[in-house]
Design an enzyme around this catalytic site. Sequence first.
Site, PDB file in Angstrom:
ATOM      1  CD  GLU A   1      54.132 -72.625 -98.180  1.00 52.40           C
ATOM      2  OE1 GLU A   1      53.016 -72.961 -98.621  1.00 52.40           O
ATOM      3  OE2 GLU A   1      54.482 -72.820 -97.005  1.00 52.40           O
ATOM      4  CG  ASP A   2      49.281 -73.125 -99.939  1.00 52.92           C
ATOM      5  OD1 ASP A   2      50.255 -72.839 -99.207  1.00 52.92           O
ATOM      6  OD2 ASP A   2      48.344 -73.835 -99.545  1.00 52.92           O
TER       7      ASP A   2
ATOM      8  CG  ASP B   1      48.333 -67.001 -92.077  1.00 53.32           C
ATOM      9  OD1 ASP B   1      48.154 -65.779 -92.010  1.00 53.32           O
ATOM     10  OD2 ASP B   1      47.625 -67.820 -91.463  1.00 53.32           O
TER      11      ASP B   1
ATOM     12  NE  ARG C   1      43.069 -80.074-100.741  1.00 58.80           N
ATOM     13  CZ  ARG C   1      43.883 -79.479 -99.871  1.00 58.80           C
ATOM     14  NH1 ARG C   1      44.489 -78.364-100.194  1.00 58.80           N
ATOM     15  NH2 ARG C   1      44.061 -79.987 -98.676  1.00 58.80           N
TER      16      ARG C   1
ATOM     17  CG  PHE D   1      40.472 -69.368 -94.271  1.00 62.76           C
ATOM     18  CD1 PHE D   1      41.609 -69.631 -93.509  1.00 62.76           C
ATOM     19  CD2 PHE D   1      39.943 -70.398 -95.046  1.00 62.76           C
ATOM     20  CE1 PHE D   1      42.200 -70.887 -93.517  1.00 62.76           C
ATOM     21  CE2 PHE D   1      40.527 -71.649 -95.061  1.00 62.76           C
ATOM     22  CZ  PHE D   1      41.651 -71.898 -94.290  1.00 62.76           C
TER      23      PHE D   1
HETATM   24  P1  5GP Z   1      51.828 -70.188 -91.814  1.00 62.80           P
HETATM   25  O1  5GP Z   1      52.770 -71.143 -91.152  1.00 62.80           O
HETATM   26  O2  5GP Z   1      52.517 -69.201 -92.731  1.00 62.80           O
HETATM   27  O3  5GP Z   1      50.957 -69.480 -90.796  1.00 62.80           O
HETATM   28  O4  5GP Z   1      50.807 -71.036 -92.617  1.00 62.80           O
HETATM   29  C1  5GP Z   1      51.013 -71.516 -93.858  1.00 62.80           C
HETATM   30  C2  5GP Z   1      49.950 -72.550 -94.177  1.00 62.80           C
HETATM   31  O5  5GP Z   1      48.712 -72.268 -93.507  1.00 62.80           O
HETATM   32  C3  5GP Z   1      49.633 -72.532 -95.641  1.00 62.80           C
HETATM   33  O6  5GP Z   1      50.505 -73.342 -96.377  1.00 62.80           O
HETATM   34  C4  5GP Z   1      48.198 -73.041 -95.629  1.00 62.80           C
HETATM   35  O7  5GP Z   1      48.187 -74.446 -95.593  1.00 62.80           O
HETATM   36  C5  5GP Z   1      47.611 -72.529 -94.323  1.00 62.80           C
HETATM   37  N1  5GP Z   1      46.851 -71.277 -94.520  1.00 62.80           N
HETATM   38  C6  5GP Z   1      47.148 -70.062 -94.043  1.00 62.80           C
HETATM   39  N2  5GP Z   1      46.245 -69.149 -94.419  1.00 62.80           N
HETATM   40  C7  5GP Z   1      45.346 -69.810 -95.186  1.00 62.80           C
HETATM   41  C8  5GP Z   1      44.179 -69.397 -95.911  1.00 62.80           C
HETATM   42  O8  5GP Z   1      43.765 -68.233 -95.960  1.00 62.80           O
HETATM   43  N3  5GP Z   1      43.540 -70.379 -96.595  1.00 62.80           N
HETATM   44  C9  5GP Z   1      43.946 -71.672 -96.599  1.00 62.80           C
HETATM   45  N4  5GP Z   1      43.213 -72.544 -97.302  1.00 62.80           N
HETATM   46  N5  5GP Z   1      45.045 -72.089 -95.946  1.00 62.80           N
HETATM   47  C10 5GP Z   1      45.739 -71.169 -95.238  1.00 62.80           C
END
Ligand code: 5GP
Length: 174
Positions: free
Chosen positions: A98-99, A102, A164, A151
């Site tokens: 995963e990147d 959140d 990106r 963010f």
């Molecule tokens: P979650 O379901 O954990 O809330 O969200 C995961 C996804 O939200 C990540 O894979 C990413 O695509 C997006 N995301 C959450 N926070 C960030 C952030 O700070 N920057 C970016 N670019 N994407 C985020």
Amino acid sequence: MSRVPVPLYTAEQIRNRVAELAISLDGRFPAGATPHFVAVLSGSFMFLADLVRAMPRPVTIDFVRMQSYGSGSTTSGTPRLLHGPSSDLRDRHIVIVEDIVDTGLTLQTLRQNLIAARPRSLDTVTLLDKPARRRTDVPVDLVGFRIPNRFVVGYGLDHNEEHRHLPYLAVIGA
Ligand code: 5GP
């Protein structure tokens, strides 16, 4: 929100941390096993590319696409698996790449989908973790950097498809 990215981690800091993650990850598998990395598109593509090259053993790879945030920077709705995996996961040592985690809802949905395919093991490595926003206690095995609620863009992560390409991680809206 300011759209100018403010550097957070340099390319060198990322490289060093990715090397450490690869060693930790390697230690989780028996000798001779070939783990199967399932990367979440699109944000994790750079992390995956560096991580597999830092691994001391061969790995195989696959990709999944989850429902994205769309054009904004806040989460919307329930995440869905939109595409993949295209490989047979049964009895494999799976590593979700995963990147960023959140709220954790995306990872939770993905894990549920992959567990249904009956892998031998299921680990998760994420480059970034934002624990302040977590809405579920989904397990995350390895974390590159634990960050505050900002963010983040760069090193594969975007905002409206911008930033990106940056080789470093940065914050926007700071
Ligand atoms: P979650 O379901 O954990 O809330 O969200 C995961 C996804 O939200 C990540 O894979 C990413 O695509 C997006 N995301 C959450 N926070 C960030 C952030 O700070 N920057 C970016 N670019 N994407 C985020």
